[in-house]
Write a protein that holds these residues in place. Structure first.
Motif, short mmCIF file in Angstrom:
data_model
loop_
_atom_site.label_atom_id
_atom_site.label_comp_id
_atom_site.label_asym_id
_atom_site.label_seq_id
_atom_site.Cartn_x
_atom_site.Cartn_y
_atom_site.Cartn_z
N ALA A 61 0.83 -1.21 0.00
CA ALA A 61 0.00 0.00 0.00
C ALA A 61 0.87 1.26 0.00
CB ALA A 61 -0.91 0.01 1.23
N LEU A 62 2.08 1.13 0.53
CA LEU A 62 2.94 2.31 0.66
C LEU A 62 3.64 2.67 -0.64
CD1 LEU A 62 4.38 4.35 2.57
CD2 LEU A 62 6.08 2.58 3.02
N ILE A 63 4.04 1.66 -1.41
CA ILE A 63 4.85 1.99 -2.60
C ILE A 63 3.94 2.35 -3.78
CG2 ILE A 63 6.82 0.60 -1.90
CD1 ILE A 63 5.91 -1.60 -3.78
N ASP A 64 4.55 2.98 -4.76
CA ASP A 64 3.80 3.42 -5.94
C ASP A 64 3.22 2.20 -6.66
OD1 ASP A 64 4.60 5.91 -5.20
OD2 ASP A 64 6.18 6.08 -6.71
N PRO A 65 1.98 2.32 -7.15
CA PRO A 65 1.37 1.19 -7.84
C PRO A 65 2.25 0.69 -8.98
CG PRO A 65 -0.20 2.98 -7.56
CD PRO A 65 1.11 3.50 -7.10
N LEU A 66 2.36 -0.62 -9.09
CA LEU A 66 3.09 -1.31 -10.16
C LEU A 66 4.60 -1.03 -10.14
CD1 LEU A 66 0.59 -0.85 -13.14
CD2 LEU A 66 0.78 -2.77 -11.56
N SER A 67 5.11 -0.45 -9.06
CA SER A 67 6.56 -0.24 -9.01
C SER A 67 7.19 -1.44 -8.31
CB SER A 67 6.88 1.06 -8.25
OG SER A 67 6.55 0.91 -6.90
N PRO A 68 8.47 -1.73 -8.61
CA PRO A 68 9.09 -2.91 -7.99
C PRO A 68 9.44 -2.67 -6.52
CG PRO A 68 10.67 -1.75 -9.38
CD PRO A 68 9.37 -1.03 -9.53
N ILE A 180 11.54 8.76 8.55
CA ILE A 180 10.10 8.91 8.77
C ILE A 180 9.56 7.63 9.39
CG2 ILE A 180 7.88 9.46 7.64
CD1 ILE A 180 10.02 11.55 6.96
N SER A 181 8.73 7.75 10.42
CA SER A 181 8.15 6.56 11.05
C SER A 181 6.63 6.60 11.02
CB SER A 181 8.55 6.46 12.52
OG SER A 181 9.85 5.95 12.64
N ALA A 182 6.05 5.43 10.80
CA ALA A 182 4.62 5.25 11.06
C ALA A 182 4.51 4.15 12.11
CB ALA A 182 3.89 4.85 9.79
N VAL A 183 3.76 4.42 13.16
CA VAL A 183 3.69 3.49 14.29
C VAL A 183 2.36 2.75 14.27
CG1 VAL A 183 3.76 3.29 16.80
CG2 VAL A 183 5.22 4.94 15.64
N PHE A 184 2.44 1.43 14.13
CA PHE A 184 1.25 0.61 13.97
C PHE A 184 0.93 -0.24 15.20
CE2 PHE A 184 2.94 1.16 9.66
CZ PHE A 184 1.83 1.67 9.04
N LEU A 252 -4.40 2.49 6.91
CA LEU A 252 -4.32 3.00 5.53
C LEU A 252 -4.16 4.51 5.52
CD1 LEU A 252 -6.81 0.73 3.56
CD2 LEU A 252 -4.32 0.79 3.39
N GLU A 253 -4.81 5.17 6.48
CA GLU A 253 -4.66 6.62 6.57
C GLU A 253 -3.21 6.98 6.94
OE1 GLU A 253 -7.98 8.54 8.73
OE2 GLU A 253 -6.48 10.02 9.35
N ALA A 254 -2.62 6.17 7.82
CA ALA A 254 -1.23 6.42 8.22
C ALA A 254 -0.29 6.24 7.02
CB ALA A 254 -0.83 5.48 9.35
N ILE A 255 -0.58 5.20 6.24
CA ILE A 255 0.27 4.93 5.06
C ILE A 255 0.14 6.08 4.05
CG2 ILE A 255 0.50 3.38 3.06
CD1 ILE A 255 -0.20 1.07 5.10
N ALA A 256 -1.11 6.55 3.87
CA ALA A 256 -1.32 7.67 2.94
C ALA A 256 -0.57 8.91 3.44
CB ALA A 256 -2.81 7.96 2.81
N LYS A 257 -0.56 9.10 4.75
CA LYS A 257 0.13 10.27 5.32
C LYS A 257 1.65 10.15 5.07
CE LYS A 257 -1.06 13.46 7.22
NZ LYS A 257 -1.21 14.77 6.53
N VAL A 258 2.18 8.94 5.20
CA VAL A 258 3.62 8.76 4.93
C VAL A 258 3.91 9.10 3.46
CG1 VAL A 258 5.51 7.09 4.76
CG2 VAL A 258 3.98 7.03 6.74
N ASP A 260 2.29 11.21 1.65
CA ASP A 260 2.24 12.68 1.54
C ASP A 260 3.54 13.30 2.06
OD1 ASP A 260 -0.30 12.50 0.59
OD2 ASP A 260 -1.30 13.02 2.48
N ILE A 261 4.03 12.75 3.17
CA ILE A 261 5.27 13.31 3.76
C ILE A 261 6.42 13.15 2.76
CG2 ILE A 261 7.00 12.97 5.57
CD1 ILE A 261 4.67 12.14 7.45
N VAL A 262 6.54 11.96 2.17
CA VAL A 262 7.62 11.73 1.21
C VAL A 262 7.43 12.64 -0.01
CG1 VAL A 262 8.79 10.04 -0.26
CG2 VAL A 262 8.01 9.38 2.02
N GLY A 263 6.16 12.78 -0.44
CA GLY A 263 5.88 13.63 -1.59
C GLY A 263 6.28 15.08 -1.34
N ALA A 264 6.26 15.50 -0.06
CA ALA A 264 6.57 16.89 0.27
C ALA A 264 8.03 17.09 0.69
CB ALA A 264 5.64 17.35 1.39
N LEU A 265 8.86 16.06 0.48
CA LEU A 265 10.25 16.17 0.93
C LEU A 265 11.05 17.17 0.10
CD1 LEU A 265 11.36 12.48 1.60
CD2 LEU A 265 10.97 14.26 3.30
N ASN A 266 10.52 17.53 -1.04
CA ASN A 266 11.28 18.36 -1.97
C ASN A 266 12.60 17.66 -2.29
OD1 ASN A 266 11.99 20.49 -3.57
ND2 ASN A 266 12.82 21.71 -1.88
#
Ligand code: COA
Length: 532
Positions: A61-68, A180-184, A252-258, A260-266
């Protein structure tokens, strides 16, 4: 570039070798299935009932769709701890998140609560090393009970134990590599420091917990009685303590947030303009099995393997008429330039200095190096010693050690003695190192070792008279020891490599590794991020 001629002819010998190799690949796939099962059905069911997602599905769920996703060392722990530690309880690997190649380090809470055994720590540290060297952000999916307490002496105190993982986290953050951490799940003690030392933290309400000491430790230490959620729940940490930066209602919300965080890393990127287009080899990689076979003693021409790995089967061979037992040359893998050194027999003085010369060329031209290791060692004997094999082999070792370009190693056959060193074994820190399922890794073969050890016993001054029965017993024991310890599974279980891969996957795996290095960016001067 010149094309390698296809010399492979299908016949009974080819088919026999292919079928022997196929049996080894089946065994490898079986063992990978063992790694995928995690802590087993019962614990997986409990995990899901708690509303938690299994670790590899979190990664999906975390990685880009269809990416290795290049998973590292899935067979860590294999054959140890009564085989109750699949993948050493942690999944690590490289995947793309919001277009950024990232190192993912994810605990499997179904394996002993995600707690850390010796191999778990080693795998965690190895993933961090790879991230540091390839300049990848680190994403921790944390669900971890800290040190596995009965193993604390193999997990806690030494340099490369648990403390070393936190040291690396701090150093990478300061070097500008986001952590970056997501705590489950419940993160206690060491488990708590993974998020606490991260630049940004997401926590899942209800299941995510962070506490330096859990309720039993608190009770024992200060006689305070408190439940886990009050002590270290996601809401408390996101609204009161500030240990967490984002509160997610679901995993899933936590994964989506991660994401977003990576997307905003510039995150700075290099233009891929310098890379060539990837072209498939002219010949079928599935034929490698029939070329190589299962018997390491049967020679073959390694060019036929190279021809099935490199773009267009093109290979600009260096010094083809000199030092023939080491094949060196320039090629491309998935469009990335690479200098390949591959064994075609024992290493003589000529092949050693040729290898050293070739490494210098690649180093000067900024061409990464790929070592295909199938080596019994450097040549021994009077003639070789008089010819200076010790100093000539040392030149190869010296060149391997000092090359500034990225180096990668795949063990495709034997990996014995100093040959392992000259061909960039683990001690020489290749950026990635993989092995095929047919490989053997040891100081020497079982035959030679049995001879050496029995000769030593016969010559021993301290151990008294010897009888042939004892010699026969020593011979048996040494052979059994070498048979067990030379296996690629023994090696990968102990993290002596980054995983056992199939020959057919090698081109894609190395292509991905080369692409990581090619994308590498120069980080600006950075400052650490202190959690406030
Ligand atoms: N050391 C040793 N064993 C541990 C462990 C640890 N740190 N953490 C978990 N385990 C074991 C459990 O004893 C259990 O073993 P079993 O299957 O043989 O019975 C298994 O791992 C699963 O643990 P369980 O408690 O059933 O899982 P859970 O998902 O309900 O809870 C934790 C997971 C991590 C929150 C919980 O196990 C826990 O709090 N562990 C102790 C944490 C701790 O105090 N760590 C300090 C380390 S310095």
């Amino acid at each position: 570039m010149p094309v390698i001629e296809n010399l492979v002819r299908e016949g009974p010998e080819f088919r026999e070798k292919a079928s022997a190799f196929a049996a080894m690949v089946d065994e490898l796939r079986d063992r990978h299935r063992w790694a995928l099962q995690g802590g087993g059905e019962k614990l997986r069911a409990r995990h899901v009932e708690r509303g938690k997602i299994p670790v590899r599905e979190r990664i999906d769920a975390l990685i880009d769709p269809l990416s290795p996703f290049l998973e590292l060392s899935p067979l860590a722990g294999w054959g140890q701890y009564k085989n109750e530690l699949p993948a050493a309880g942690i999944v690590t690997g490289v995947g793309m998140i919001a277009g950024v190649a990232s190192m993912i380090i994810a605990n499997d809470a179904t394996v002993k609560g995600g707690s850390f055994f010796h191999e778990t720590v080693k795998k965690h540290i190895r993933a961090q090393e790879i991230a540091e060297e390839n300049r990848l952000p680190c994403i921790y999916l944390v669900d971890c009970g800290g040190a596995f307490l009965p193993e604390q002496d193999r997990v806690f105190p030494d340099r490369d134990h648990f403390g070393g993982t936190f040291y690396r986290q701090c150093r990478m953050s300061a070097a500008g590599l986001p952590q970056i951490s997501a705590v489950f799940g419940g993160c206690t003690a060491g488990g708590a420091y993974i998020p606490a030392l991260s630049d940004e933290v997401v926590m899942v309400r209800g299941t995510g917990r962070i506490h330096l000491g859990g309720p039993p430790i608190v009770k024992a230490a200060i006689r305070e009685i408190v439940d886990g959620e009050t002590l270290g729940g996601a809401e408390m940490h996101s609204t009161v303590s500030g240990v967490s930066d984002y509160l997610a209602e679901t995993e899933l919300e936590a994964i989506a947030k991660v994401r977003d965080i990576v997307g905003a890393l510039n995150w700075p990127r290099k233009s891929p303009a310098t890379r060539g287009a990837s072209r498939a080899p002219l010949y079928d990689a599935s034929e490698i099995a029939g070329i190589v076979g299962a018997d390491l003693k049967q020679p073959y021409d390694v060019r036929q393997v190279i021809a099935r790995m490199v773009d267009g089967s093109e290979f600009q061979e260096f010094k083809p008429a000199y030092g023939a037992s080491l094949v060196c040359g320039f090629a491309h893998i998935h469009g990335e330039p690479v200098g390949i050194l591959a064994n075609n027999g024992v290493l003589f003085s000529e092949s050693s200095v040729k290898g050293a010369h070739f490494i210098e060329l690649c180093d000067q031209r900024r061409t990464p190096l790929l070592f295909l290791q199938n080596i019994t060692g450097f040549m021994v004997g009077l003639e070789a010693e008089r010819g200076g094999i010790a100093k000539h082999s040392a030149k190869l070792v010296y060149a391997v050690s000092n090359a500034r370009v990225p180096r990668y190693t795949v063990i495709i056959g034997g990996s014995y003695g100093a040959g392992n060193y000259g061909m960039c074994g683990r001690g020489f820190r290749p950026r990635f190192m993989f092995a095929w399922p047919n490989t053997q890794i040891a100081t020497m073969s079982a035959d030679v070792a049995a001879n050496v050890v029995t000769d030593l016993r016969r010559a021993s001054l301290t151990r008294g008279a010897v009888d042939e029965e004892e010699i026969a017993r020593i011979d048996r024991e040494v052979r059994a020891q070498y048979a067990e310890q030379s296996s690629p599974y023994y090696a990968t279980s102990r993290l002596w490599d980054d995983g056992v891969i199939e020959p057919e996957q090698t081109r894609d795996v190395i292509g991905l590794c080369l692409a990581l290095a090619a994308q590498e960016i120069d980080l600006p001067d950075n400052r650490p991020v202190y959690r406030m």
